[in-house]
Design an enzyme around this catalytic site. Structure first.
Site, PDB file in Angstrom:
ATOM      1  N   LEU A  32     -83.410  -8.104  46.644  1.00 33.74           N
ATOM      2  CA  LEU A  32     -84.607  -8.538  47.372  1.00 33.74           C
ATOM      3  C   LEU A  32     -84.203  -9.060  48.747  1.00 33.74           C
ATOM      4  O   LEU A  32     -84.878  -8.798  49.746  1.00 33.74           O
ATOM      5  CB  LEU A  32     -85.386  -9.613  46.613  1.00 33.74           C
ATOM      6  CG  LEU A  32     -86.603 -10.027  47.452  1.00 33.74           C
ATOM      7  CD1 LEU A  32     -87.726  -9.004  47.336  1.00 33.74           C
ATOM      8  CD2 LEU A  32     -87.079 -11.399  47.145  1.00 33.74           C
ATOM      9  N   ASP A 259     -75.794  -9.574  51.827  1.00 33.22           N
ATOM     10  CA  ASP A 259     -77.089  -8.895  51.643  1.00 33.22           C
ATOM     11  C   ASP A 259     -77.758  -8.660  52.993  1.00 33.22           C
ATOM     12  O   ASP A 259     -78.340  -7.595  53.238  1.00 33.22           O
ATOM     13  CB  ASP A 259     -78.033  -9.740  50.778  1.00 33.22           C
ATOM     14  CG  ASP A 259     -77.412 -10.141  49.446  1.00 33.22           C
ATOM     15  OD1 ASP A 259     -76.527  -9.404  48.961  1.00 33.22           O
ATOM     16  OD2 ASP A 259     -77.806 -11.190  48.901  1.00 33.22           O
TER      17      ASP A 259
END
Ligand code: ADP
Length: 304
Positions: A32, A259
């Site tokens: 996410l 990320d």
């Protein structure tokens, strides 16, 4: 050229200390986080979609609303009646963060159970993104389903991107973990490992060893992230290139460094930048993220 990136994995409820016996609630998860930074950095004619499974409880609904608020597509997310999301708690002790998890019954563990749904979601995307954490939460049969679809996507010419993100606590035994991480890499044409993890679990002595190992598995493109030491890229048959990290005087919180790098990196690659240019942007994004608290910082703070 417009397109769609599909990020596949688990988003969890995050509880962190807010003083005086209070807990602050947020939502996070490696895939996410990458979707968040991809949304912030990709051209607006690209869709960024998240693929997971959630429950039908209020917390799941809030999670979806948070994604939608960020411009991340949720239409492909399956809602499973009676299930709930996974949860983790961050406790601070002597300045060190400790994580406690409640995720054994999380809805996300079922994300690959509907193979037809997974296949049609992948069919609608040009870039498929998943991680070793995505694989680590799944039952072995679900791992097989996901990897079969990733291989199919790769064979049909899509860009399949894998971040090994090795987390031993998710896996029942180390040989299966290492084998499955390798299978994830084989199913991909771009692998974005973090050197610390690769050294710890595969015994790599330097970035060149990590690159050689993934190339030997048949991975075409490898980007090895190594914190403040920058990244080393081996794309196709081009010579290996090193791109330095940005200098950060005061690191506040390294959560999501890798990320966010991935989101920034991919956003430039789809616009035709060279891998080295894309890595510079990834480094600029990550260096901004680690100057702030939390996994998800406001897109307004990011470099353009
Ligand atoms: P991960 O979070 O997956 O372990 P890394 O620690 O390698 O990944 O960090 C990813 C990227 O974040 C690096 O390639 C670098 O661009 C940036 N980064 C991480 N730590 C630092 C740091 N101390 N100073 C500057 N940049 C950093």
């Amino acid at each position: 050229m417009a397109g769609r990136l599909l990020s596949i994995g688990e988003c969890m409820v995050e509880l962190s200390q807010a003083g005086e016996g209070l807990l602050r609630k947020g939502f996070a998860g490696d895939t996410l986080n990458t979707a968040w930074y991809a949304r912030a950095c990709f051209p607006s004619d690209w869709s960024i979609d998240y693929f997971t499974a959630v429950g039908d409880d209020p917390m799941s609904m809030e999670m979806l609303a948070m994604m939608e608020g960020a411009g991340i597509g949720t239409d492909l997310i399956r809602r499973i009646p009676g299930k709930t999301p996974g949860l983790y708690l961050i406790t601070l002790k002597d300045g060190e963060r400790t994580f406690s998890y409640w995720r054994d019954t999380a809805a996300a563990k079922k994300l690959a159970d509907d193979a037809d749904h997974l296949r049609s979601a992948i069919d609608g995307a040009q870039i498929i993104y998943f991680s070793g954490i995505t694989l680590g939460i799944l039952a072995p049969e679900a791992v097989d389903t996901l990897l079969a679809e990733a291989r199919r996507a790769k064979a049909s010419g899509k860009t399949v991107v894998f971040d090994p993100n090795i987390r031993p606590r998710l896996w029942h035994n180390k040989p299966y973990m290492l084998k499955t991480i390798e299978d994830g890499a084989r199913a991909s044409n771009l692998v974005l490992p973090s050197f610390d993890d690769e050294a710890a679990y595969f015994g790599d002595t330097d970035e060149a060893a990590t690159i050689a190992r993934y190339k030997a598995l048949g991975v075409e493109n490898v980007v090895v992230k190594n914190g403040p030491a920058g990244v080393t890229l081996a794309f196709g048959s081009s010579p290996t290139v090193h791109v330095p990290a940005m200098k950060v005087d005061k690191v506040v919180d390294t959560t999501s460094a890798g990320d966010s790098f991935n989101g920034g990196f991919l956003s430039r690659l789809v616009q035709g930048a060279t891998p080295a240019e894309a890595a510079s942007h990834g480094a600029a994004v990550a260096s901004t993220v680690i100057r702030h608290h939390g996994a998800l910082i406001s897109p307004d703070l990011l470099p353009k």
